[in-house]
Write an enzyme that holds these catalytic residues in place. Sequence first.
Site, PDB file in Angstrom:
ATOM      1  N   HIS A 136       6.860  15.159 -16.677  1.00  0.00           N
ATOM      2  CA  HIS A 136       7.953  16.038 -16.285  1.00  0.00           C
ATOM      3  C   HIS A 136       8.398  16.806 -17.535  1.00  0.00           C
ATOM      4  O   HIS A 136       8.278  16.292 -18.650  1.00  0.00           O
ATOM      5  CB  HIS A 136       9.091  15.150 -15.776  1.00  0.00           C
ATOM      6  CG  HIS A 136      10.225  15.869 -15.135  1.00  0.00           C
ATOM      7  ND1 HIS A 136      11.267  16.412 -15.836  1.00  0.00           N
ATOM      8  CD2 HIS A 136      10.480  16.125 -13.824  1.00  0.00           C
ATOM      9  CE1 HIS A 136      12.129  16.962 -14.990  1.00  0.00           C
ATOM     10  NE2 HIS A 136      11.673  16.806 -13.761  1.00  0.00           N
ATOM     11  N   ASP A 213       9.019   6.927 -19.163  1.00  0.00           N
ATOM     12  CA  ASP A 213       9.912   7.643 -18.249  1.00  0.00           C
ATOM     13  C   ASP A 213       9.772   6.982 -16.877  1.00  0.00           C
ATOM     14  O   ASP A 213       8.775   7.162 -16.185  1.00  0.00           O
ATOM     15  CB  ASP A 213       9.488   9.113 -18.223  1.00  0.00           C
ATOM     16  CG  ASP A 213      10.188   9.904 -17.124  1.00  0.00           C
ATOM     17  OD1 ASP A 213      10.866   9.306 -16.275  1.00  0.00           O
ATOM     18  OD2 ASP A 213      10.037  11.143 -17.122  1.00  0.00           O
ATOM     19  N   GLN A 216      10.614   8.085 -11.695  1.00  0.00           N
ATOM     20  CA  GLN A 216       9.999   8.003 -10.363  1.00  0.00           C
ATOM     21  C   GLN A 216       9.508   6.593 -10.042  1.00  0.00           C
ATOM     22  O   GLN A 216       9.006   6.358  -8.958  1.00  0.00           O
ATOM     23  CB  GLN A 216       8.818   8.974 -10.263  1.00  0.00           C
ATOM     24  CG  GLN A 216       9.202  10.432 -10.345  1.00  0.00           C
ATOM     25  CD  GLN A 216      10.020  10.909  -9.137  1.00  0.00           C
ATOM     26  OE1 GLN A 216       9.993  10.313  -8.060  1.00  0.00           O
ATOM     27  NE2 GLN A 216      10.765  11.974  -9.332  1.00  0.00           N
ATOM     28  N   LYS A 239      17.863   8.794  -8.381  1.00  0.00           N
ATOM     29  CA  LYS A 239      16.539   8.628  -7.752  1.00  0.00           C
ATOM     30  C   LYS A 239      16.365   7.182  -7.271  1.00  0.00           C
ATOM     31  O   LYS A 239      15.302   6.787  -6.806  1.00  0.00           O
ATOM     32  CB  LYS A 239      15.439   9.013  -8.728  1.00  0.00           C
ATOM     33  CG  LYS A 239      15.490  10.505  -9.094  1.00  0.00           C
ATOM     34  CD  LYS A 239      14.312  10.910  -9.910  1.00  0.00           C
ATOM     35  CE  LYS A 239      14.539  12.206 -10.655  1.00  0.00           C
ATOM     36  NZ  LYS A 239      14.304  13.396  -9.847  1.00  0.00           N
ATOM     37  N   CYS A 377       9.046  21.002 -12.049  1.00  0.00           N
ATOM     38  CA  CYS A 377       9.350  20.673 -13.452  1.00  0.00           C
ATOM     39  C   CYS A 377       8.225  19.883 -14.104  1.00  0.00           C
ATOM     40  O   CYS A 377       8.483  19.010 -14.951  1.00  0.00           O
ATOM     41  CB  CYS A 377      10.668  19.905 -13.577  1.00  0.00           C
ATOM     42  SG  CYS A 377      12.061  20.767 -12.895  1.00  0.00           S
TER      43      CYS A 377
HETATM   44  N1  PMP Z   1      11.081  12.392 -15.222  1.00  0.00           N
HETATM   45  C1  PMP Z   1      10.539  12.435 -13.999  1.00  0.00           C
HETATM   46  C2  PMP Z   1       9.169  11.845 -13.783  1.00  0.00           C
HETATM   47  C3  PMP Z   1      11.234  13.025 -12.954  1.00  0.00           C
HETATM   48  O1  PMP Z   1      10.699  13.061 -11.741  1.00  0.00           O
HETATM   49  C4  PMP Z   1      12.529  13.555 -13.204  1.00  0.00           C
HETATM   50  C5  PMP Z   1      13.341  14.216 -12.104  1.00  0.00           C
HETATM   51  N2  PMP Z   1      12.602  15.003 -11.234  1.00  0.00           N
HETATM   52  C6  PMP Z   1      13.052  13.465 -14.490  1.00  0.00           C
HETATM   53  C7  PMP Z   1      12.294  12.880 -15.462  1.00  0.00           C
HETATM   54  C8  PMP Z   1      14.384  14.011 -14.824  1.00  0.00           C
HETATM   55  O2  PMP Z   1      15.393  13.269 -14.209  1.00  0.00           O
HETATM   56  P1  PMP Z   1      16.903  13.738 -14.257  1.00  0.00           P
HETATM   57  O3  PMP Z   1      16.918  15.163 -13.794  1.00  0.00           O
HETATM   58  O4  PMP Z   1      17.593  12.814 -13.320  1.00  0.00           O
HETATM   59  O5  PMP Z   1      17.356  13.602 -15.664  1.00  0.00           O
END
Ligand code: PMP
Length: 419
Positions: A136, A213, A216, A239, A377
């Site tokens: 991401h 990270d 997910q 999430k 993203c």
């Molecule tokens: N890492 C991953 C794999 C994600 O899917 C996301 C959110 N789509 C994020 C980081 C960022 O999370 P947040 O916007 O809640 O900070």
Amino acid sequence: MTTADLDARPRTAGAFSPEDARRDVPVLHRTVNGRPLVWLDNGATTQKPRQVIEALAAYYAGANSNIHRGAHTMAREATEAYEAGRAAVARFLGAPSPETVCFVRGTTEAINLVAQSWGRANLGPGDEILVGALEHHSNIVPWQLVARETRARLVPVPLLADGSIDRRAFEGLLSYRTRLVAISHASNTLGTVPPVREMTALAHRYGARVLVDGAQAVAHFPVDVGELDADFYAFSGHKLYGPTGIGALYGKPEVLAAMPPWQGGGNMIEQVDFTGSSYAPVPHCFEAGTGNIAGVVGLHAAIDWLTSFGRAEVAAYEESLLEYAQQALASVPGLEVLGSAPGKIAVLTFTLAGSDPGEVAQWLDRDGIAIRAGHHCAQPSLRHYGLDSAARASLALYNTPEEVDRLTDSLLRLRRSAG
Ligand code: PMP
């Protein structure tokens, strides 16, 4: 073949039924554009059970106070609730103690904290940060920012055709220049679950740190940071069926203890003087300012809710639902799913020949079905397949085979209408 012909419909798996979860989540019972909502945008955010909504309301209605200061009953109660949330996160992640958990706004802030605190203190010219090509943007851009400042270098870890990590290439990229490996525990576009434990063990041979990270991952399968041996683990509450604006960063005690504070302000200090200040112990020194106290209460409720179902049963159910969805979507002509790594989470990013992903999302929305379209993203992961944009249906424990059928039927109608 119609979706009704498909056998092995996963209604229940072990003790878990999606109906148990659906009952608790009020928004799933609304309509959108005159149709019962089908929420398949769980990768972006999950819907909230009433246990979380009620915990937030109860906190504000009966217990609101700032924490760690003020010699009064409600300050003490709020502090206890906040610290109970920290202990719950620590248990949830298999962390050795609550002091290894810092509260942050979410995964993005957690990674920026590590990049700005650990990164600035530990990276220098020629150092390398290995970043998965499926990451991401929030696990790419913070490293680019600190790399520019420290003259370190970002090195992408390539993917194989099915969207899994190219392990051999990863091993080849590791060297004594590698200072950090930043890797997702599950990809938000391809669903890939990289072999984090194995990658961590390899990285540690070179003395590199590993940031995982978990944005997910945490909602889909149990996580044990001790077993992974990760140096850092980040996730977002929203999430995980919890509120927005709250998340957590786990760090190994000895790593956190050696990190300078990131943001300065109230709550993170011991003593302040114009000649200098001393800081509160870990993790409070990383929590400047008034935190999201209600968010922590809501996150705690979300963890309790999720773990009230057997995690293994939930994971098994999601796996069977993914299998069902993969079969169902295969009946749509011209539909191609990106990412088929073994063990992937229930994320289906796809293209539909002749339809722009944005049009697909709009068409489905008219049928009350929420999916996401765009770059998610994670542009490098789509470029791996020569794409800029794709549609994505991401499943959660409360989704059902009937909802998958509605998605498939709607896509089949779109295909027919497009001729
Ligand atoms: N890492 C991953 C794999 C994600 O899917 C996301 C959110 N789509 C994020 C980081 C960022 O999370 P947040 O916007 O809640 O900070």
